[in-house]
Design an enzyme around this catalytic site. Structure first.
Site, mmCIF file in Angstrom:
data_model
loop_
_atom_site.group_PDB
_atom_site.id
_atom_site.type_symbol
_atom_site.label_atom_id
_atom_site.label_comp_id
_atom_site.label_asym_id
_atom_site.label_seq_id
_atom_site.Cartn_x
_atom_site.Cartn_y
_atom_site.Cartn_z
ATOM 1 N NE ARG A 78 0.521 -3.025 5.800
ATOM 2 C CZ ARG A 78 -0.066 -2.953 4.884
ATOM 3 N NH1 ARG A 78 -1.331 -3.468 4.747
ATOM 4 N NH2 ARG A 78 -0.079 -3.648 3.895
ATOM 5 C CG HIS A 112 -6.740 -5.183 3.420
ATOM 6 N ND1 HIS A 112 -6.124 -4.385 4.547
ATOM 7 C CD2 HIS A 112 -5.593 -5.599 2.219
ATOM 8 C CE1 HIS A 112 -5.737 -2.943 4.077
ATOM 9 N NE2 HIS A 112 -5.538 -4.038 2.714
ATOM 10 C CD GLN A 139 -8.202 -2.881 -1.161
ATOM 11 O OE1 GLN A 139 -6.822 -2.024 -0.558
ATOM 12 N NE2 GLN A 139 -8.620 -2.631 -2.209
ATOM 13 C CG ASP A 160 -3.547 -10.160 -2.655
ATOM 14 O OD1 ASP A 160 -2.465 -9.115 -2.970
ATOM 15 O OD2 ASP A 160 -3.530 -10.229 -1.070
ATOM 16 C CB CYS A 183 -5.995 -5.125 -2.666
ATOM 17 S SG CYS A 183 -4.337 -6.612 -2.182
ATOM 18 N NE ARG A 217 -7.169 1.159 1.690
ATOM 19 C CZ ARG A 217 -5.359 0.508 2.184
ATOM 20 N NH1 ARG A 217 -5.036 -0.174 1.670
ATOM 21 N NH2 ARG A 217 -5.560 0.533 3.294
#
Length: 312
Positions: free
Chosen positions: A102, A129, A132, A223, A263, A291
């Site tokens: 990450r 991402h 996700q 987001d 998310c 997830r």
């Protein structure tokens, strides 16, 4: 070596194979049947960006698969003291069976993967991402929204938007993106997605009117307006994004049974209203749980395909 860096590296069938694996493993988990698909394997987890969901889901996931997760912040390893990414990759990939990173730049992730002897997973970069989006699609399936869905993304043209572009392009569904002027998606990524869409039949459109994007759609998603590292832009972003909050007035334009995805973390009063968030909290927190399951599917798939080359 197959890596999971962006969804554009996979075919539609491969993406669906991972989702099917995730569904199977989730069903086993719910029955408290923990099949050791990755027994005695170690997942190295490198975090240059902190995260709640990414750490907990990957560390729990590899444990439930019979392995162990090793948390490595940039302060814990030589990478944080200036060691080249390629050298870190050469060392760590000789000691673990899989790596999740990450980080900030997509190029750093790709450099690590180029020098790694084991599969590498993108846990988030500034560009993409993808874990996700696997999670979001699994959640869409569970709520009956996988058949010819119309998805509206409202907000910043960021890594989440880019990942939605790739998922829609690969799977062939309709995606409408609404962003403020000056905050559109990366042009190169848009062009890539549109090229892939020509083959899949996906319909991808862009505009600046969130109401137009949301009208009669099946899924609404957004987001944060201020991502990690953009804190000094908060005041300006809040001003520019005025009118892009997903609230009940906006959701009323979607289909009556439309679902809302986020998310997380969610900032009420900015990209989503408190009322809308709480109205859809069951879906949102099912999405958060997924997830764990989606990433287990990805890890098991990569482990099974670790000797294959990526398609050109």
């Amino acid at each position: 070596m197959r890596h999971f860096l962006t969804l554009k590296d996979f075919t539609k069938d491969e993406i669906l194979e991972m989702i099917t694996l995730a569904q199977k493993i989730k069903a086993q988990t719910k029955q408290r049947k923990f099949v050791p698909y990755m027994e005695h394997q170690t997942l190295g987890m490198i975090f240059e960006k902190s995260s709640t969901r990414t750490r907990v889901s990957f560390e729990t996931g590899i444990y439930q698969l019979g392995g162990v997760g090793l948390f490595l912040s940039s302060n814990d390893i030589q990478l944080g003291r200036g060691e080249p990414m390629k050298d870190t990759a050469r060392v760590i990939s000789r000691m673990v069976d899989m790596v999740m990173i990450r980080t900030f730049e997509q190029s750093k992730l790709e450099e690590f993967a180029n020098f790694s002897k084991v599969p590498v997973i993108n846990g988030l970069t500034d560009a993409y991402h993808p874990v996700q989006l696997m999670t979001d699609y699994l959640t869409m399936i569970e709520h009956g929204k996988e058949k010819d869905p119309v998805v509206a993304y409202v907000g910043d043209g960021n890594n989440m938007t880019h990942s939605w572009l790739m998922l829609a392009a690969k799977l062939g569904f309709e995606l409408r993106v609404a962003t403020p002027q000056g905050y559109e998606c990366d042009e190169a990524i848009v062009n890539e997605a549109l090229e892939i869409a020509k083959e899949s039949g996906a319909k991808i459109t862009f505009g600046n009117d969130p109401k137009e994007a949301v009208k009669d759609c099946d899924v609404v998603t957004t987001d944060t307006w201020v991502s990690m590292g953009q804190e000094d832009e908060k005041e300006e972003r809040v001003r520019v994004f005025n009118g892009y909050m997903v609230d009940e007035a906006m959701m009323s334009l979607a289909k009556p049974d439309a679902i809302f995805l986020h998310c997380l973390p969610a900032y009420r009063g900015y990209e989503v209203s408190e009322e809308t968030f709480e109205k859809h909290e069951e879906v949102i927190f099912s999405e958060a749980e997924n997830r764990l399951h989606a990433q287990k599917g990805i890890m098991v798939w990569l482990d099974a395909h670790r000797n294959e080359e990526s398609p050109k």
